[in-house]
Design a protein around this motif. Structure first.
Motif, PDB file in Angstrom:
ATOM      1  N   ILE A 380       0.559  -0.675   0.127  1.00  0.00           N
ATOM      2  CA  ILE A 380       0.189   0.337   0.059  1.00  0.00           C
ATOM      3  C   ILE A 380       0.989   1.004   0.633  1.00  0.00           C
ATOM      4  O   ILE A 380       0.579   1.934  -0.593  1.00  0.00           O
ATOM      5  CB  ILE A 380      -0.777   0.149   1.543  1.00  0.00           C
ATOM      6  CG1 ILE A 380      -1.364  -1.306   1.266  1.00  0.00           C
ATOM      7  CG2 ILE A 380      -1.838   1.233   1.633  1.00  0.00           C
ATOM      8  CD1 ILE A 380      -2.493  -1.253   2.926  1.00  0.00           C
ATOM      9  N   ILE A 381       1.849   0.858   0.926  1.00  0.00           N
ATOM     10  CA  ILE A 381       2.746   2.236   0.867  1.00  0.00           C
ATOM     11  C   ILE A 381       3.081   3.256  -0.681  1.00  0.00           C
ATOM     12  O   ILE A 381       3.286   4.697  -0.444  1.00  0.00           O
ATOM     13  CB  ILE A 381       3.886   2.222   1.900  1.00  0.00           C
ATOM     14  CG1 ILE A 381       3.897   2.237   3.454  1.00  0.00           C
ATOM     15  CG2 ILE A 381       5.349   2.811   2.002  1.00  0.00           C
ATOM     16  CD1 ILE A 381       4.765   1.589   4.425  1.00  0.00           C
ATOM     17  N   PRO A 382       3.566   2.511  -1.125  1.00  0.00           N
ATOM     18  CA  PRO A 382       3.878   3.341  -3.039  1.00  0.00           C
ATOM     19  C   PRO A 382       2.631   4.151  -3.220  1.00  0.00           C
ATOM     20  O   PRO A 382       3.251   4.523  -3.789  1.00  0.00           O
ATOM     21  CB  PRO A 382       4.269   1.717  -3.217  1.00  0.00           C
ATOM     22  CG  PRO A 382       4.942   0.494  -2.519  1.00  0.00           C
ATOM     23  CD  PRO A 382       3.913   0.976  -1.568  1.00  0.00           C
ATOM     24  N   PHE A 383       1.263   3.724  -3.125  1.00  0.00           N
ATOM     25  CA  PHE A 383       0.711   4.109  -3.868  1.00  0.00           C
ATOM     26  C   PHE A 383      -0.185   5.525  -2.569  1.00  0.00           C
ATOM     27  O   PHE A 383      -0.503   5.969  -3.865  1.00  0.00           O
ATOM     28  CB  PHE A 383      -0.880   2.948  -3.865  1.00  0.00           C
ATOM     29  CG  PHE A 383      -0.293   2.369  -4.702  1.00  0.00           C
ATOM     30  CD1 PHE A 383      -0.361   2.445  -6.379  1.00  0.00           C
ATOM     31  CD2 PHE A 383       0.261   1.025  -4.579  1.00  0.00           C
ATOM     32  CE1 PHE A 383       0.130   1.909  -7.473  1.00  0.00           C
ATOM     33  CE2 PHE A 383       0.855  -0.048  -5.900  1.00  0.00           C
ATOM     34  CZ  PHE A 383       0.558   0.689  -7.225  1.00  0.00           C
ATOM     35  N   THR A 384       0.370   5.502  -1.485  1.00  0.00           N
ATOM     36  CA  THR A 384       0.115   6.015  -0.498  1.00  0.00           C
ATOM     37  C   THR A 384       0.863   7.846  -0.859  1.00  0.00           C
ATOM     38  O   THR A 384       0.522   8.432  -0.808  1.00  0.00           O
ATOM     39  CB  THR A 384       0.559   6.130   1.059  1.00  0.00           C
ATOM     40  OG1 THR A 384      -0.762   4.918   0.876  1.00  0.00           O
ATOM     41  CG2 THR A 384       0.025   7.523   2.080  1.00  0.00           C
ATOM     42  N   ALA A 385       2.104   7.129  -1.467  1.00  0.00           N
ATOM     43  CA  ALA A 385       3.659   7.971  -1.342  1.00  0.00           C
ATOM     44  C   ALA A 385       3.468   8.705  -2.552  1.00  0.00           C
ATOM     45  O   ALA A 385       3.662   9.407  -3.259  1.00  0.00           O
ATOM     46  CB  ALA A 385       4.822   7.190  -1.372  1.00  0.00           C
ATOM     47  N   LEU A 386       2.638   8.176  -3.678  1.00  0.00           N
ATOM     48  CA  LEU A 386       2.212   8.232  -5.041  1.00  0.00           C
ATOM     49  C   LEU A 386       0.959   9.670  -5.181  1.00  0.00           C
ATOM     50  O   LEU A 386       0.905  10.421  -6.280  1.00  0.00           O
ATOM     51  CB  LEU A 386       1.813   6.887  -5.783  1.00  0.00           C
ATOM     52  CG  LEU A 386       2.911   6.333  -6.457  1.00  0.00           C
ATOM     53  CD1 LEU A 386       2.426   5.012  -7.425  1.00  0.00           C
ATOM     54  CD2 LEU A 386       3.958   7.113  -7.475  1.00  0.00           C
ATOM     55  N   GLY A 387       0.214   9.691  -3.910  1.00  0.00           N
ATOM     56  CA  GLY A 387      -0.456  10.329  -3.928  1.00  0.00           C
ATOM     57  C   GLY A 387      -2.267  11.011  -4.014  1.00  0.00           C
ATOM     58  O   GLY A 387      -2.486  11.706  -4.033  1.00  0.00           O
ATOM     59  N   GLY A 388      -1.696   9.956  -4.737  1.00  0.00           N
ATOM     60  CA  GLY A 388      -3.514   9.846  -5.657  1.00  0.00           C
ATOM     61  C   GLY A 388      -4.706   9.461  -4.751  1.00  0.00           C
ATOM     62  O   GLY A 388      -3.871   8.618  -3.587  1.00  0.00           O
ATOM     63  N   PRO A 389      -5.734   9.120  -4.804  1.00  0.00           N
ATOM     64  CA  PRO A 389      -7.183   8.372  -4.359  1.00  0.00           C
ATOM     65  C   PRO A 389      -7.111   6.563  -4.399  1.00  0.00           C
ATOM     66  O   PRO A 389      -6.534   6.085  -5.214  1.00  0.00           O
ATOM     67  CB  PRO A 389      -8.444   8.769  -4.730  1.00  0.00           C
ATOM     68  CG  PRO A 389      -8.069   9.264  -6.465  1.00  0.00           C
ATOM     69  CD  PRO A 389      -6.111   9.883  -5.998  1.00  0.00           C
ATOM     70  N   ILE A 390      -7.135   6.240  -3.279  1.00  0.00           N
ATOM     71  CA  ILE A 390      -7.457   5.063  -2.909  1.00  0.00           C
ATOM     72  C   ILE A 390      -8.609   4.321  -2.392  1.00  0.00           C
ATOM     73  O   ILE A 390      -9.150   4.892  -1.546  1.00  0.00           O
ATOM     74  CB  ILE A 390      -6.030   4.281  -2.375  1.00  0.00           C
ATOM     75  CG1 ILE A 390      -5.510   4.530  -2.492  1.00  0.00           C
ATOM     76  CG2 ILE A 390      -6.152   2.633  -2.573  1.00  0.00           C
ATOM     77  CD1 ILE A 390      -3.343   3.933  -2.089  1.00  0.00           C
ATOM     78  N   ALA A 391      -9.251   3.317  -3.026  1.00  0.00           N
ATOM     79  CA  ALA A 391     -10.481   2.649  -2.808  1.00  0.00           C
ATOM     80  C   ALA A 391     -10.017   1.425  -3.228  1.00  0.00           C
ATOM     81  O   ALA A 391      -9.466   0.464  -3.525  1.00  0.00           O
ATOM     82  CB  ALA A 391     -11.807   2.577  -4.101  1.00  0.00           C
ATOM     83  N   THR A 392     -10.722  -0.084  -1.809  1.00  0.00           N
ATOM     84  CA  THR A 392     -10.238  -0.597  -1.854  1.00  0.00           C
ATOM     85  C   THR A 392     -12.131  -1.520  -1.275  1.00  0.00           C
ATOM     86  O   THR A 392     -12.677  -0.841  -1.141  1.00  0.00           O
ATOM     87  CB  THR A 392      -9.462  -1.198  -0.475  1.00  0.00           C
ATOM     88  OG1 THR A 392      -8.864  -2.594  -0.118  1.00  0.00           O
ATOM     89  CG2 THR A 392     -10.307  -0.130   0.552  1.00  0.00           C
ATOM     90  N   MET A 393     -12.068  -3.291  -2.193  1.00  0.00           N
ATOM     91  CA  MET A 393     -13.181  -3.715  -2.165  1.00  0.00           C
ATOM     92  C   MET A 393     -13.286  -5.220  -1.613  1.00  0.00           C
ATOM     93  O   MET A 393     -11.786  -5.644  -1.905  1.00  0.00           O
ATOM     94  CB  MET A 393     -13.925  -2.793  -2.912  1.00  0.00           C
ATOM     95  CG  MET A 393     -13.717  -3.818  -4.652  1.00  0.00           C
ATOM     96  SD  MET A 393     -14.948  -3.763  -5.660  1.00  0.00           S
ATOM     97  CE  MET A 393     -14.385  -2.135  -5.665  1.00  0.00           C
ATOM     98  N   PRO A 394     -13.603  -5.590  -1.565  1.00  0.00           N
ATOM     99  CA  PRO A 394     -13.312  -6.836  -0.585  1.00  0.00           C
ATOM    100  C   PRO A 394     -13.732  -7.563  -2.029  1.00  0.00           C
ATOM    101  O   PRO A 394     -15.023  -7.720  -2.374  1.00  0.00           O
ATOM    102  CB  PRO A 394     -14.255  -7.378   0.223  1.00  0.00           C
ATOM    103  CG  PRO A 394     -15.370  -6.066   0.288  1.00  0.00           C
ATOM    104  CD  PRO A 394     -14.902  -5.153  -0.368  1.00  0.00           C
ATOM    105  N   VAL A 395     -12.863  -8.536  -2.621  1.00  0.00           N
ATOM    106  CA  VAL A 395     -13.674  -9.899  -3.132  1.00  0.00           C
ATOM    107  C   VAL A 395     -13.560 -11.011  -3.226  1.00  0.00           C
ATOM    108  O   VAL A 395     -14.291 -11.847  -4.772  1.00  0.00           O
ATOM    109  CB  VAL A 395     -12.183  -9.744  -4.277  1.00  0.00           C
ATOM    110  CG1 VAL A 395     -11.919  -8.030  -5.343  1.00  0.00           C
ATOM    111  CG2 VAL A 395     -10.964 -10.037  -3.925  1.00  0.00           C
ATOM    112  N   GLY A 396     -13.241 -11.577  -2.196  1.00  0.00           N
ATOM    113  CA  GLY A 396     -13.437 -12.638  -2.423  1.00  0.00           C
ATOM    114  C   GLY A 396     -12.812 -13.425  -0.321  1.00  0.00           C
ATOM    115  O   GLY A 396     -12.613 -12.368  -0.129  1.00  0.00           O
ATOM    116  N   LEU A 397     -13.045 -14.602  -0.249  1.00  0.00           N
ATOM    117  CA  LEU A 397     -12.197 -14.630   1.116  1.00  0.00           C
ATOM    118  C   LEU A 397     -11.267 -16.154   0.142  1.00  0.00           C
ATOM    119  O   LEU A 397     -11.836 -17.167  -0.220  1.00  0.00           O
ATOM    120  CB  LEU A 397     -13.444 -16.408   1.790  1.00  0.00           C
ATOM    121  CG  LEU A 397     -14.997 -14.898   2.463  1.00  0.00           C
ATOM    122  CD1 LEU A 397     -15.282 -16.166   3.126  1.00  0.00           C
ATOM    123  CD2 LEU A 397     -14.281 -14.074   3.220  1.00  0.00           C
TER     124      LEU A 397
END
Length: 450
Positions: A380-397
């Motif tokens: 996750i950290i690189p995308f936080t550092a890249l500054g853009g919005p991030i959505a996350t969703m559950p895709v299964g178990l």
């Protein structure tokens, strides 16, 4: 499914029930409080739950609805707030013994003021790791398996929603503190463009990255929360066009578990079947390079803000003390160079994906690990550092029965577009919710096991 996991209800369906008179804010809150009585002793999402104050708020919302007043999608919706965020007349302890005697906040954090203006019902404070750092874990457990971590630092915020004790919640992300607990707890979340919302009233960790975000049970709820907070900024536009989607491939993800790898392949197939233009592409910029730069900036800033705490090591965790000590050794020139390099990386990275709508990547190397440590934030950290919005969703178990989540990312400033795109893509890949999404009386439908 664990007995501690429950869908708290679809926000849109809840509002429809309010409008029809089938339910009201007091009835909904009372269900949440009954649920808290049942599962809080096991999940421990709440630091403090003020039932009396929440009931007063819910009663006021009910009266407004009777008068034809509707403040928006969050009117009468029960919300948990991470305990690094000020709520007027309540202390903000930030998960640390060093703040055990702190005075109550004199006024609300800006995000809490937005919630109250939108008619949300503030239930109380949710547990956080110490100062929202990686370590100093709170007692909160993962509702899917209470022997496992819920992730961090927004541990209580995610667990409260996943266990059905709050319809939505507010957290913060400086490294991976929204995305990771959402993925581990099997719910959806959104981190806006870095620094896009005011962090007034939020205990700082590293201001370059500190960002307020939110959790909902599914992406549909996350979109409703966004609309309720700032509709002029987060109002998404519906589009049924095929989206240009890139599945990120990078050496950083080389240690992903089989379950995570399968979930990514499964998402790729489903997104293609839904008519989207999907490619698997490597980043021309090393994502791993962002990790060290992020750490340099983070530890430099936290050591300057909280350096005085090193004089009372008995009041803070060993990990927090060590971070302050490391940060003090970072010279100004090193810090400024790291920030400059990040700006260059951001520019090169997003220029390479200028014609892409959404980047998809795994949220973590594996499902929530056993124990109370918060898990691995490296993906996750690189995308936080890249500054853009991030959505996350559950895709299964996974075969273990624990949830798997994916990140959907886009360039800074495209928050509204990403919300709309994520909602569209969720129809193909998001783990289904309960069949009856109107409230806590519903029971879970069959879940997707990868």
């Amino acid at each position: 499914m664990s007995q501690f996991v429950r869908d708290p209800g679809d926000i849109t369906a809840i509002q429809a029930d309010f409008a029809s008179g089938a339910s009201d804010p007091v009835m909904l809150l009372e269900e949440m409080l009954r649920r808290a009585d049942e599962v809080q002793p096991h999940v421990q999402a709440w630091l403090s739950l003020d039932a009396d104050d929440a009931l007063r708020q819910a009663s006021a919302c009910r009266n407004e609805i009777k008068q034809g007043i509707r403040r928006g999608p969050l009117h009468g919706i029960p919300v948990a707030v991470k305990d690094v965020i000020d709520i007027a007349r309540k202390p903000t302890q930030a998960g640390s013994r060093s703040r055990a005697q702190c005075k109550p906040a004199s006024m609300n954090a800006d995000v809490v003021a937005m919630l109250r203006a939108g008619g949300a019902v503030i239930m109380g404070k949710a547990h956080t790791t110490e100062y929202a750092y990686f370590d100093g874990p709170p007692p909160t457990r993962n509702p899917w398996h209470i022997a496992h971590t819920p992730g961090g630092s927004s541990a209580g915020s995610a667990a409260a929603v996943a266990s059905g004790m709050a319809v939505c919640s507010i957290g913060t992300q400086t490294a991976g503190s929204i995305v990771r607990p959402a993925a581990y707890c099997g719910i959806a979340a959104f981190k806006p463009t870095t620094q896009d919302l005011s962090t007034y009233g939020v205990v700082p960790l590293a201001p370059t990255f500190d960002t307020v975000g939110w959790f909902g049970y599914r992406m549909r709820d996350v979109v409703a929360i966004s609309d309720g907070l700032q509709p002029q900024r987060f109002k998404h536009t519906r589009s049924d066009r095929a989206l240009r989607v890139v599945i990120m491939s990078d050496s950083l993800f080389s240690d992903a578990s089989e379950a995570v790898t399968v979930s990514l392949k499964d998402a790729e197939m489903k997104l293609r079947e839904a008519g989207n233009d999907v490619t698997v592409t490597k980043s021309l910029t090393s994502l791993s390079a962002c990790l060290k730069l992020h750490q340099t900036v983070l530890e430099y800033e936290l050591s300057r803000i909280h350096g005085a705490l090193a004089s009372t090591p008995e009041l803070i965790s060993a990990a927090w003390f060590a971070a302050i000590v490391r940060g003090r050794k970072i010279e100004d020139a090193t810090y400024f160079d790291a920030r400059h390099q990040l700006v260059q990386i951001q520019s090169a990275f997003w220029d390479a994906f200028a014609n892409v709508d959404v980047l998809v990547a795994p949220a973590a190397p594996d499902t929530a690990p056993e124990g109370m440590q918060t898990g691995d934030p490296r993906y996750i950290i690189p995308f936080t550092a890249l500054g853009g919005p991030i959505a996350t969703m559950p895709v299964g178990l996974a075969p273990s029965g624990l949830p798997l989540g994916l990140m959907l990312c886009s360039r800074p400033g495209t928050d509204a577009a990403l919300l709309g795109d994520a909602l569209q893509l969720s129809k193909a890949i998001e783990m289904p919710r309960n069949r009856n999404t109107g409230g806590l009386s519903s029971r879970p439908s069959e879940q997707t096991i990868l």
